[in-house]
Scaffold this motif. Structure first.
Motif, PDB file in Angstrom:
ATOM      1  N   ASP A  52       0.811  -1.223   0.000  1.00  0.00           N
ATOM      2  CA  ASP A  52       0.000   0.000   0.000  1.00  0.00           C
ATOM      3  C   ASP A  52       0.847   1.277   0.000  1.00  0.00           C
ATOM      4  OD1 ASP A  52       1.019  -0.265   2.512  1.00  0.00           O
ATOM      5  OD2 ASP A  52      -0.890  -0.009   3.568  1.00  0.00           O
ATOM      6  N   ASP A  53       2.152   1.165  -0.200  1.00  0.00           N
ATOM      7  CA  ASP A  53       2.989   2.364  -0.362  1.00  0.00           C
ATOM      8  C   ASP A  53       2.715   2.982  -1.730  1.00  0.00           C
ATOM      9  OD1 ASP A  53       4.007   1.693   2.065  1.00  0.00           O
ATOM     10  OD2 ASP A  53       6.008   1.149   1.359  1.00  0.00           O
ATOM     11  N   TRP A  54       2.751   4.305  -1.786  1.00  0.00           N
ATOM     12  CA  TRP A  54       2.400   4.943  -3.052  1.00  0.00           C
ATOM     13  C   TRP A  54       3.599   5.250  -3.955  1.00  0.00           C
ATOM     14  CZ3 TRP A  54       4.854   9.532  -3.838  1.00  0.00           C
ATOM     15  CH2 TRP A  54       5.155  10.351  -2.753  1.00  0.00           C
ATOM     16  N   GLY A  55       4.797   5.096  -3.452  1.00  0.00           N
ATOM     17  CA  GLY A  55       5.975   5.486  -4.225  1.00  0.00           C
ATOM     18  C   GLY A  55       6.095   4.776  -5.559  1.00  0.00           C
ATOM     19  N   GLN A  56       6.036   3.434  -5.534  1.00  0.00           N
ATOM     20  CA  GLN A  56       6.215   2.683  -6.762  1.00  0.00           C
ATOM     21  C   GLN A  56       5.074   2.923  -7.759  1.00  0.00           C
ATOM     22  OE1 GLN A  56       6.105   1.363  -3.716  1.00  0.00           O
ATOM     23  NE2 GLN A  56       4.731  -0.409  -3.594  1.00  0.00           N
ATOM     24  N   ILE A  57       3.853   3.115  -7.232  1.00  0.00           N
ATOM     25  CA  ILE A  57       2.714   3.357  -8.123  1.00  0.00           C
ATOM     26  C   ILE A  57       2.840   4.722  -8.786  1.00  0.00           C
ATOM     27  CG2 ILE A  57       0.209   3.529  -8.249  1.00  0.00           C
ATOM     28  CD1 ILE A  57       1.239   0.731  -7.677  1.00  0.00           C
ATOM     29  N   ALA A  58       3.224   5.740  -8.022  1.00  0.00           N
ATOM     30  CA  ALA A  58       3.347   7.090  -8.573  1.00  0.00           C
ATOM     31  C   ALA A  58       4.410   7.146  -9.666  1.00  0.00           C
ATOM     32  CB  ALA A  58       3.679   8.072  -7.447  1.00  0.00           C
ATOM     33  N   VAL A  59       5.565   6.541  -9.413  1.00  0.00           N
ATOM     34  CA  VAL A  59       6.627   6.532 -10.422  1.00  0.00           C
ATOM     35  C   VAL A  59       6.159   5.771 -11.664  1.00  0.00           C
ATOM     36  CG1 VAL A  59       8.953   5.716 -10.937  1.00  0.00           C
ATOM     37  CG2 VAL A  59       8.457   6.755  -8.721  1.00  0.00           C
ATOM     38  N   ALA A  60       5.465   4.668 -11.463  1.00  0.00           N
ATOM     39  CA  ALA A  60       4.994   3.868 -12.595  1.00  0.00           C
ATOM     40  C   ALA A  60       3.981   4.635 -13.441  1.00  0.00           C
ATOM     41  CB  ALA A  60       4.376   2.563 -12.087  1.00  0.00           C
ATOM     42  N   LEU A  61       3.084   5.388 -12.794  1.00  0.00           N
ATOM     43  CA  LEU A  61       2.084   6.147 -13.543  1.00  0.00           C
ATOM     44  C   LEU A  61       2.725   7.230 -14.412  1.00  0.00           C
ATOM     45  CD1 LEU A  61      -0.759   6.526 -10.872  1.00  0.00           C
ATOM     46  CD2 LEU A  61      -0.818   5.166 -12.980  1.00  0.00           C
ATOM     47  N   LEU A  62       3.784   7.847 -13.918  1.00  0.00           N
ATOM     48  CA  LEU A  62       4.468   8.855 -14.730  1.00  0.00           C
ATOM     49  C   LEU A  62       5.278   8.208 -15.856  1.00  0.00           C
ATOM     50  CD1 LEU A  62       5.653  11.411 -12.021  1.00  0.00           C
ATOM     51  CD2 LEU A  62       3.811  11.683 -13.685  1.00  0.00           C
ATOM     52  N   LEU A  63       5.791   7.000 -15.599  1.00  0.00           N
ATOM     53  CA  LEU A  63       6.579   6.320 -16.626  1.00  0.00           C
ATOM     54  C   LEU A  63       5.730   5.795 -17.770  1.00  0.00           C
ATOM     55  CD1 LEU A  63       9.216   4.279 -14.600  1.00  0.00           C
ATOM     56  CD2 LEU A  63       9.709   5.877 -16.448  1.00  0.00           C
ATOM     57  N   VAL A  64       4.472   5.495 -17.522  1.00  0.00           N
ATOM     58  CA  VAL A  64       3.669   4.816 -18.533  1.00  0.00           C
ATOM     59  C   VAL A  64       3.443   5.680 -19.769  1.00  0.00           C
ATOM     60  CG1 VAL A  64       1.387   5.550 -17.704  1.00  0.00           C
ATOM     61  CG2 VAL A  64       1.640   3.333 -18.819  1.00  0.00           C
ATOM     62  N   ALA A  65       3.454   7.003 -19.605  1.00  0.00           N
ATOM     63  CA  ALA A  65       3.236   7.883 -20.756  1.00  0.00           C
ATOM     64  C   ALA A  65       4.537   8.319 -21.426  1.00  0.00           C
ATOM     65  CB  ALA A  65       2.446   9.122 -20.330  1.00  0.00           C
ATOM     66  N   MET A  66       5.669   8.075 -20.806  1.00  0.00           N
ATOM     67  CA  MET A  66       6.939   8.562 -21.335  1.00  0.00           C
ATOM     68  C   MET A  66       7.308   7.991 -22.709  1.00  0.00           C
ATOM     69  SD  MET A  66       8.226  10.905 -19.516  1.00  0.00           S
ATOM     70  CE  MET A  66       7.480  11.676 -18.076  1.00  0.00           C
ATOM     71  N   PRO A  67       6.966   6.732 -23.025  1.00  0.00           N
ATOM     72  CA  PRO A  67       7.338   6.221 -24.354  1.00  0.00           C
ATOM     73  C   PRO A  67       6.687   6.961 -25.514  1.00  0.00           C
ATOM     74  CG  PRO A  67       6.895   4.402 -22.859  1.00  0.00           C
ATOM     75  CD  PRO A  67       6.460   5.653 -22.151  1.00  0.00           C
ATOM     76  N   LEU A  68       5.655   7.752 -25.257  1.00  0.00           N
ATOM     77  CA  LEU A  68       5.075   8.561 -26.324  1.00  0.00           C
ATOM     78  C   LEU A  68       6.010   9.699 -26.735  1.00  0.00           C
ATOM     79  CD1 LEU A  68       1.375   8.915 -25.101  1.00  0.00           C
ATOM     80  CD2 LEU A  68       2.231   7.463 -26.956  1.00  0.00           C
ATOM     81  N   TYR A  69       6.904  10.087 -25.818  1.00  0.00           N
ATOM     82  CA  TYR A  69       7.752  11.257 -26.049  1.00  0.00           C
ATOM     83  C   TYR A  69       9.240  10.935 -26.120  1.00  0.00           C
ATOM     84  CZ  TYR A  69       3.396  13.433 -24.575  1.00  0.00           C
ATOM     85  OH  TYR A  69       2.076  13.786 -24.479  1.00  0.00           O
ATOM     86  N   ARG A  70       9.648   9.837 -25.507  1.00  0.00           N
ATOM     87  CA  ARG A  70      11.066   9.493 -25.452  1.00  0.00           C
ATOM     88  C   ARG A  70      11.294   8.090 -26.009  1.00  0.00           C
ATOM     89  NH1 ARG A  70      13.547  13.109 -26.252  1.00  0.00           N
ATOM     90  NH2 ARG A  70      15.404  11.905 -25.670  1.00  0.00           N
ATOM     91  N   PRO A  71      12.510   7.801 -26.492  1.00  0.00           N
ATOM     92  CA  PRO A  71      12.799   6.461 -27.012  1.00  0.00           C
ATOM     93  C   PRO A  71      12.579   5.378 -25.966  1.00  0.00           C
ATOM     94  CG  PRO A  71      14.517   8.019 -27.654  1.00  0.00           C
ATOM     95  CD  PRO A  71      13.634   8.735 -26.676  1.00  0.00           C
ATOM     96  N   ILE A  72      12.177   4.222 -26.431  1.00  0.00           N
ATOM     97  CA  ILE A  72      11.822   3.129 -25.522  1.00  0.00           C
ATOM     98  C   ILE A  72      13.021   2.712 -24.674  1.00  0.00           C
ATOM     99  CG2 ILE A  72      11.155   0.697 -25.466  1.00  0.00           C
ATOM    100  CD1 ILE A  72       9.343   1.256 -27.856  1.00  0.00           C
ATOM    101  N   GLY A  73      14.206   2.662 -25.257  1.00  0.00           N
ATOM    102  CA  GLY A  73      15.383   2.275 -24.490  1.00  0.00           C
ATOM    103  C   GLY A  73      15.667   3.228 -23.352  1.00  0.00           C
ATOM    104  N   GLU A  74      15.466   4.513 -23.606  1.00  0.00           N
ATOM    105  CA  GLU A  74      15.692   5.517 -22.563  1.00  0.00           C
ATOM    106  C   GLU A  74      14.696   5.344 -21.419  1.00  0.00           C
ATOM    107  OE1 GLU A  74      16.485   9.576 -23.990  1.00  0.00           O
ATOM    108  OE2 GLU A  74      14.922  10.209 -22.587  1.00  0.00           O
TER     109      GLU A  74
END
Length: 412
Positions: free
Chosen positions: A121-143
């Protein structure tokens, strides 16, 4: 006048463009922008709810509040920098957003250190994951994958080091619980972006093949149009002149001058037909529907385009598509004075294009209509800006100095 070398044209057209949806399909990626503030807001709301749920486990409540504030900062920066008006979304922006979110997660873990009962029930990993999920639309997948792996390792290590958990298990299990959401959501976003990128590239190949098949037909159509234009000119001026000469049976000095004028105009029509620039054709086509309006007709398209060095040759097919759409949109604005719409291009070492016009419309309306095209040019390895002062509209787009090679092959 400085000639534009073939090496410079090839270098400009070969500018490296990242294989991301934002770069390959900038207009399409703009429609997904709301996903970023939505995911960022969801991460902040979840963090607040989780922190309230941890009220009895907080060792330092102030630190927990600071953690939420830091996460909010990451969400705001991600939302602002991914906005179409600020494209492209750069590498350091991506790293800054994820690092800030990771810092927020670490601060929350510190606030419950020694009292935390469960990792789930810690929110740290969920928050980071939610921000990461949209990043491949803007940055290369490897990055993005690199950011996800680093975040998973950091939060997984913190989870494995905790000793107050009520569920007793191996540290590797705790690390897996913390790392899995990050890796899973990042992989999901990367998979979607991978599919979208592949489909975009396949569509481009189909479009190029279709263009190649139609090229011959378009060339024939253009030749027919030129022949028709010449025939119209001959019927309107040359034929009546020659008929009159035959009727009179004599040739005067004035007739010789008239004949030279007809020959010069016919020769000029042929030259324009052969070397007709793309920008002039595009502008002529865009203003074609307004030919009956004051100032729209009576001017040769080339007079509206000031490009003595033919700098338009540096534009790639994608850039031409966006520039063409921009010109068509400006030409269709109801407040446009057609006689003022002109395009200039200067600088063989670094081509700079400027579109200017008088458009009597609200600034907000113009920005809403034109900003997507300006943003798309920014996403396609250019630097584009738009300025509206009163009725004066100016759109400037150019290759950045760091990506456009000089004729000598050097880079500044």
């Amino acid at each position: 006048m400085t000639a534009l070398s073939s090496q410079a044209i090839i270098g400009a057209r070969s500018a490296v463009v990242e294989r991301t949806p934002q770069r390959l399909d900038p207009l399409g990626a703009q429609s997904a922008w709301l996903l970023v503030p939505l995911l960022g807001g969801l991460a902040v709301v979840y963090a607040v709810c989780s922190t309230i749920g941890h009220a009895g486990q907080l060792r330092d409540p102030a630190l927990a509040v600071i953690a939420i504030g830091v996460l909010l900062l990451a969400a705001v920066v991600a939302s602002l920098r991914s906005h179409p008006g600020l494209a492209p979304f750069g590498r350091w922006t991506h790293f800054s957003v994820i690092l800030t979110a990771l810092t927020a997660a670490c601060l929350f873990t510190s606030s419950v250190w020694g009292r935390n009962a469960r990792i789930q029930d810690d929110w740290g990993q969920i928050a980071v994951a939610l921000l990461l999920v949209a990043m491949p639309l803007y940055r290369p997948i490897g990055e993005v994958a690199g950011s996800a792996i680093v975040s998973a390792l950091v939060l997984g290590a913190l989870a494995a080091a905790q000793h107050s958990l009520v569920i007793v298990s191996a540290p590797l299990v705790y690390a897996s619980v913390a790392a899995t959401p990050i890796l899973a959501l990042a992989a999901g976003g990367a998979g979607y972006a991978w599919t979208l990128t592949g489909e975009t590239l396949r569509w481009r190949e189909v479009a190029r093949e279709g263009q190649a098949r139609l090229e011959g037909e378009l060339r024939q159509a253009a030749e027919r149009m030129v022949a028709q234009e010449r025939m119209t000119f001959l019927n309107a001026e040359a034929v009546p002149f020659l008929t009159e000469l035959v009727r009179r049976g004599t040739v005067t000095e004035e007739d010789a001058g008239t004949a030279r004028g007809i020959a010069d105009r016919l020769r000029g029509m042929s030259v324009r037909a052969v070397g007709r620039p793309w920008l002039a054709d595009t502008l002529d086509l865009a203003l074609g529907s307004r030919a009956a309006l004051p100032g729209a007709g009576g001017e040769a398209p080339a007079e509206r385009v000031d490009d003595p060095d033919h700098l338009e040759r540096v534009l790639t097919a994608d850039q031409r598509a966006i520039v063409g759409a921009l010109i068509a949109t400006v030409a269709a604005r109801p407040g446009l004075d057609p006689s003022t719409l002109v395009i200039s291009a200067r600088g063989a070492q670094r081509p700079v294009f400027v579109l200017s016009a008088h458009v009597d419309e609200a600034r907000s309306e113009l920005r809403r209509e034109l900003l997507p095209f300006v943003s798309s040019l920014n996403a396609l390895a250019m630097r584009a800006t738009m300025r509206v002062r009163g009725v004066e509209l100016t759109v400037r787009f150019a290759y950045p100095v760091e990506t456009f090679p000089y004729p000598e092959g050097r880079r500044r």
